[in-house]
Design a protein around this motif. Structure first.
Motif, PDB file in Angstrom:
ATOM      1  N   UNK A 224       0.828  -1.201   0.000  1.00 14.59           N
ATOM      2  CA  UNK A 224       0.000   0.000   0.000  1.00 14.59           C
ATOM      3  C   UNK A 224       0.868   1.259   0.000  1.00 14.59           C
ATOM      4  N   UNK A 225       0.419   2.272  -0.747  1.00 18.36           N
ATOM      5  CA  UNK A 225       1.128   3.551  -0.760  1.00 18.36           C
ATOM      6  C   UNK A 225       0.861   4.271   0.558  1.00 18.36           C
ATOM      7  N   UNK A 226       1.886   4.407   1.373  1.00 22.20           N
ATOM      8  CA  UNK A 226       1.755   5.044   2.682  1.00 22.20           C
ATOM      9  C   UNK A 226       2.867   6.064   2.826  1.00 22.20           C
ATOM     10  N   UNK A 227       2.505   7.275   3.241  1.00 20.59           N
ATOM     11  CA  UNK A 227       3.509   8.314   3.461  1.00 20.59           C
ATOM     12  C   UNK A 227       4.494   7.854   4.528  1.00 20.59           C
ATOM     13  N   UNK A 228       5.748   8.322   4.400  1.00 16.59           N
ATOM     14  CA  UNK A 228       6.771   7.852   5.336  1.00 16.59           C
ATOM     15  C   UNK A 228       6.411   8.192   6.783  1.00 16.59           C
ATOM     16  N   UNK A 229       5.900   9.392   6.996  1.00 17.33           N
ATOM     17  CA  UNK A 229       5.527   9.791   8.356  1.00 17.33           C
ATOM     18  C   UNK A 229       4.446   8.890   8.928  1.00 17.33           C
ATOM     19  N   UNK A 230       3.485   8.516   8.091  1.00 23.01           N
ATOM     20  CA  UNK A 230       2.422   7.623   8.556  1.00 23.01           C
ATOM     21  C   UNK A 230       2.980   6.230   8.848  1.00 23.01           C
ATOM     22  N   UNK A 231       3.956   5.815   8.033  1.00 23.34           N
ATOM     23  CA  UNK A 231       4.572   4.513   8.265  1.00 23.34           C
ATOM     24  C   UNK A 231       5.326   4.500   9.591  1.00 23.34           C
ATOM     25  N   UNK A 232       6.007   5.595   9.903  1.00 26.46           N
ATOM     26  CA  UNK A 232       6.696   5.696  11.192  1.00 26.46           C
ATOM     27  C   UNK A 232       5.683   5.629  12.331  1.00 26.46           C
ATOM     28  N   UNK A 233       4.546   6.280  12.148  1.00 23.02           N
ATOM     29  CA  UNK A 233       3.489   6.224  13.165  1.00 23.02           C
ATOM     30  C   UNK A 233       3.009   4.784  13.374  1.00 23.02           C
ATOM     31  N   UNK A 234       2.934   4.010  12.284  1.00 29.48           N
ATOM     32  CA  UNK A 234       2.525   2.617  12.411  1.00 29.48           C
ATOM     33  C   UNK A 234       3.548   1.822  13.227  1.00 29.48           C
ATOM     34  N   UNK A 235       4.818   2.097  12.986  1.00 30.14           N
ATOM     35  CA  UNK A 235       5.864   1.429  13.762  1.00 30.14           C
ATOM     36  C   UNK A 235       5.726   1.780  15.233  1.00 30.14           C
ATOM     37  N   UNK A 236       5.542   3.050  15.513  1.00 20.31           N
ATOM     38  CA  UNK A 236       5.408   3.506  16.893  1.00 20.31           C
ATOM     39  C   UNK A 236       4.208   2.855  17.577  1.00 20.31           C
ATOM     40  N   UNK A 237       3.118   2.725  16.825  1.00 18.77           N
ATOM     41  CA  UNK A 237       1.911   2.113  17.390  1.00 18.77           C
ATOM     42  C   UNK A 237       2.151   0.635  17.710  1.00 18.77           C
ATOM     43  N   UNK A 238       2.855  -0.058  16.843  1.00 22.71           N
ATOM     44  CA  UNK A 238       3.155  -1.464  17.093  1.00 22.71           C
ATOM     45  C   UNK A 238       4.041  -1.623  18.329  1.00 22.71           C
TER      46      UNK A 238
END
Length: 272
Positions: A224-238
């Motif tokens: 999925x096309x995900x902005x880098x900042x949003x991807x970092x947020x996903x890492x943080x959430x995990x």
């Protein structure tokens, strides 16, 4: 030593020269089903009468130590009913025990339903994951498939013919009706068949009834096309949910195509 020997998954012509030689000279064979091994010896015209020891899911834990001790003094040939031992078949416990005890383990490679199905499915083969048998219970099956929704590698599953249609419909619920799939049945046998299409199309075919041994190969999810900042947020959430940072970065990188290293460094910096 322990010798893992791959046996034909259907066509007897796939028995290798090494396998035939090993069966003809073996003194001890640990087999998933000794009756199947006896039939294989007869079908291959081998008149050797080795000691046969049953090794299956229900007794492997108890017999692993004894087999390893036998292998200190003489070779022990280990067979499953078809294909390579340890791959959704008995053998892993023996191999683990042998490795821990310093006993040599080797293999006579050969047929594998996993690799054969992957090769003929017509789906990407550069990266794949083998998921074994799908759970029998509908709830457990649905949960397993839901967890694989974001898996971008091609997925290979074993399934019983009687449950193939139900599993394909559960895959529709988990992956979407248009995900590509191949159902491979009776591989290397007379009635070999590979049915390819969308999950919706192949599930409709399976609703008419499926016979024989089945391997299901499913295309991985598109990244999925995900902005880098949003991807970092996903890492943080995990990580906040209990995951280790390294594993969280790897999981999000797999789903988004962003660099695992960049995600790791960005999430690490965000913690400071």
């Amino acid at each position: 030593m322990i010798i893992l020997a791959a046996t034909p998954i259907g066509n007897l012509g796939d028995a290798s020269t090494r396998l035939i030689e090993a069966l003809a000279t073996a003194q001890t064979i640990a087999a998933e089903d000794t009756r199947t091994t006896q039939r294989l010896l007869a079908a291959l015209g081998i008149d050797n009468r080795p000691r046969l020891i049953a090794l299956h899911d229900h007794n492997e834990k108890d017999r692993a130590h004894d087999l390893v001790e036998l292998a200190r003094d003489a070779d022990v040939l280990l067979l499953s009913d078809a294909g390579m031992p340890t791959v959704s078949d008995p053998g892993y416990g023996v191999v683990a025990a042998a490795a821990a005890a310093g006993v040599t383990v080797t293999a006579i490679p050969g047929p594998s339903a996993v690799v054969t199905a992957l090769a003929v499915a017509g789906l990407p083969t550069d990266r794949f994951t083998f998921e074994g048998f799908v759970p029998r219970r509908p709830g457990e099956r649905a949960r397993m498939l839901a967890e694989l929704d974001a898996e971008s590698r091609t997925m290979v599953f074993f399934e019983a013919p009687s449950r193939t249609a139900a599993t394909l419909h559960d895959m529709i619920a988990a992956f979407g009706a248009e995900r590509r799939v191949a159902v491979c049945r009776e591989l290397t046998k007379l009635h070999e068949q590979v049915v390819r299409g969308s999950l919706n199309e192949v599930a409709a075919w399976a609703d008419e009834g499926v016979r024989g041994e089945v391997v299901i190969v499913v295309a991985g999810a598109e990244r999925r096309a995900v902005a880098f900042g949003d991807a970092v947020d996903q890492v943080t959430a995990l990580v906040a949910g209990g995951a280790r940072l390294k594993e969280a970065a790897a999981e999000v990188a797999e789903a988004t195509a962003h660099s695992r290293r960049d995600l790791y460094q960005a999430a690490l910096a965000a913690r400071d």
